[in-house]
Design a protein around this motif. Sequence first.
Motif, short mmCIF file in Angstrom:
data_model
loop_
_atom_site.label_atom_id
_atom_site.label_comp_id
_atom_site.label_asym_id
_atom_site.label_seq_id
_atom_site.Cartn_x
_atom_site.Cartn_y
_atom_site.Cartn_z
N ARG B 9 0.83 -1.21 0.00
CA ARG B 9 0.00 0.00 0.00
C ARG B 9 0.86 1.26 0.00
NH1 ARG B 9 -3.97 -0.85 4.07
NH2 ARG B 9 -3.20 -2.94 4.33
N LEU B 10 2.09 1.15 0.49
CA LEU B 10 2.98 2.31 0.51
C LEU B 10 3.29 2.77 -0.92
CD1 LEU B 10 5.49 1.16 3.28
CD2 LEU B 10 3.48 2.63 3.55
N GLY B 11 3.35 1.81 -1.84
CA GLY B 11 3.63 2.14 -3.24
C GLY B 11 2.53 3.02 -3.83
N ASP B 12 1.28 2.71 -3.48
CA ASP B 12 0.16 3.53 -3.98
C ASP B 12 0.24 4.95 -3.43
OD1 ASP B 12 -0.67 1.23 -5.19
OD2 ASP B 12 -2.36 0.86 -3.83
N LEU B 13 0.57 5.05 -2.14
CA LEU B 13 0.63 6.36 -1.49
C LEU B 13 1.84 7.18 -1.97
CD1 LEU B 13 -0.28 5.21 2.13
CD2 LEU B 13 -1.68 6.68 0.66
N ALA B 14 2.85 6.48 -2.48
CA ALA B 14 4.07 7.15 -2.90
C ALA B 14 4.11 7.38 -4.41
CB ALA B 14 5.29 6.33 -2.47
N ARG B 34 12.12 9.89 5.99
CA ARG B 34 10.68 9.86 6.31
C ARG B 34 10.20 11.25 6.71
NH1 ARG B 34 8.94 6.12 11.18
NH2 ARG B 34 9.26 7.98 12.45
N GLU B 35 11.00 11.94 7.51
CA GLU B 35 10.59 13.29 7.94
C GLU B 35 10.57 14.26 6.77
OE1 GLU B 35 13.33 13.90 11.14
OE2 GLU B 35 12.08 12.78 12.56
N LYS B 46 2.42 9.35 7.29
CA LYS B 46 1.63 8.79 8.39
C LYS B 46 1.71 7.27 8.37
CE LYS B 46 -3.04 9.19 10.36
NZ LYS B 46 -3.61 7.88 10.01
N GLU B 47 1.55 6.68 7.18
CA GLU B 47 1.65 5.22 7.06
C GLU B 47 3.06 4.73 7.39
OE1 GLU B 47 -0.27 2.48 6.03
OE2 GLU B 47 -2.11 3.66 6.18
N LEU B 48 4.07 5.51 6.96
CA LEU B 48 5.46 5.11 7.21
C LEU B 48 5.79 5.13 8.70
CD1 LEU B 48 7.40 7.01 4.37
CD2 LEU B 48 6.85 4.58 4.47
N SER B 49 5.02 5.91 9.46
CA SER B 49 5.27 6.02 10.90
C SER B 49 4.63 4.90 11.70
CB SER B 49 4.73 7.36 11.42
OG SER B 49 5.35 8.41 10.73
N GLU B 50 3.82 4.07 11.01
CA GLU B 50 3.22 2.93 11.72
C GLU B 50 4.33 2.03 12.24
OE1 GLU B 50 0.00 2.13 12.34
OE2 GLU B 50 -0.55 4.11 11.59
N GLN B 66 19.96 4.14 10.73
CA GLN B 66 21.10 3.65 9.93
C GLN B 66 21.61 4.76 8.99
OE1 GLN B 66 22.42 0.46 9.55
NE2 GLN B 66 23.39 0.58 7.57
N PRO B 67 22.91 5.08 9.01
CA PRO B 67 23.43 6.08 8.08
C PRO B 67 23.35 5.58 6.63
CG PRO B 67 25.01 5.63 9.85
CD PRO B 67 23.96 4.57 9.92
N LEU B 68 23.01 6.48 5.73
CA LEU B 68 22.85 6.11 4.32
C LEU B 68 23.99 6.69 3.49
CD1 LEU B 68 19.02 6.80 4.07
CD2 LEU B 68 20.12 4.56 4.16
N PHE B 69 24.35 5.97 2.45
CA PHE B 69 25.46 6.39 1.58
C PHE B 69 25.03 6.37 0.12
CE2 PHE B 69 27.30 5.00 5.53
CZ PHE B 69 28.27 5.95 5.78
N ASP B 70 25.81 7.11 -0.68
CA ASP B 70 25.53 7.19 -2.11
C ASP B 70 25.43 5.79 -2.71
OD1 ASP B 70 25.13 8.80 -4.42
OD2 ASP B 70 27.11 8.16 -5.12
N GLY B 71 24.38 5.55 -3.49
CA GLY B 71 24.20 4.24 -4.12
C GLY B 71 23.35 3.27 -3.32
N ASP B 72 23.00 3.66 -2.09
CA ASP B 72 22.16 2.77 -1.27
C ASP B 72 20.76 2.65 -1.86
OD1 ASP B 72 24.05 2.07 0.58
OD2 ASP B 72 23.38 3.47 2.13
N GLU B 73 20.17 1.48 -1.62
CA GLU B 73 18.77 1.25 -2.00
C GLU B 73 17.96 1.14 -0.71
OE1 GLU B 73 17.51 -1.63 -5.30
OE2 GLU B 73 17.09 -2.81 -3.49
N LEU B 74 17.13 2.14 -0.48
CA LEU B 74 16.33 2.20 0.75
C LEU B 74 14.90 1.77 0.43
CD1 LEU B 74 15.71 3.15 3.69
CD2 LEU B 74 15.44 5.46 2.74
N ALA B 75 14.42 0.75 1.14
CA ALA B 75 13.06 0.27 0.89
C ALA B 75 12.21 0.37 2.14
CB ALA B 75 13.09 -1.18 0.40
N PHE B 76 10.98 0.81 1.94
CA PHE B 76 10.00 0.88 3.03
C PHE B 76 9.05 -0.31 2.87
CE2 PHE B 76 11.50 5.19 2.34
CZ PHE B 76 11.77 5.61 3.63
#
Lengths: 163, 83
Positions: B9-14, B34-35, B46-50, B66-76
């Motif tokens: 459902r996050l994909g629809d909201l995003a 997220r912020e 709001k959904e991401l904060s669940e 977690q610190p993020l770096f160039d090239g990272d793939e971040l998934a919710f």
Amino acid sequence: MTDLVCVQTDDFDLAGEYRRLRDLSSRVGAVVTFCGLVRDFESSSSEIDPDAPINNLTLQHYPGMTEALLAEIIEQAKTRWSLYGVTVIHRIGTLAPNDQIVFVGVATEHRKQAFDAAQFLMDYLKTQATLWKKVTAKGKEQWLDAKGSDDDAAAEWGESRND
Amino acid sequence: MIDLLFFGRLGDLAAEVDRSVTCVDGRATPLAIREWLATEHQSLAKELSEPQVLVSVNKMIVKWDQPLFDGDELAFLPPVTGG
């Protein structure tokens, strides 16, 4: 190759998967297989009438991560039971009621290990593998909510990845 | 660049969210992203904060700081519903 993990759109052949597990070793004394099917309604859905027929179910997953998590779940099972081989197949894409959706098969020496390991694999798959179901019914689409009862079933085995 | 992925459902909201963001190496975190998303996409944030929503970096579950770096793939990842 004793273990097999597949995330695929294609259907699978129960007899063929059973044969692969049976043939892994002449010491295999038990094969337990589980096959999950798409039901024609989802009682957990709140907005869609649970009695309305489902037109279809769409499975989304996180390519690469799902396979890695399933392999990890198999490794966890192998620390608990002595297993000759495991097969986990999960279908993705759009499926219709009564379609096969998931297969778990375990080959062991004795039946109790096979039953327990298959149950463990399904309980962990349902709560950890990165797969999401969307139901289409009466022209409406809805992502399904996770069930607390599935978390409870996985928690009964002890440690959980998210803790 | 950090690639953003949203599932279920996050994909629809995003749907309107840009899927790649530029950050200073090691300074951004999933929480900070997220912020940042909350400034323009309140219903998604709001959904991401669940509490059941998990985050992964390069296909490994991580904590929100977690610190993020160039090239990272971040998934919710919303609660999973396979099987």
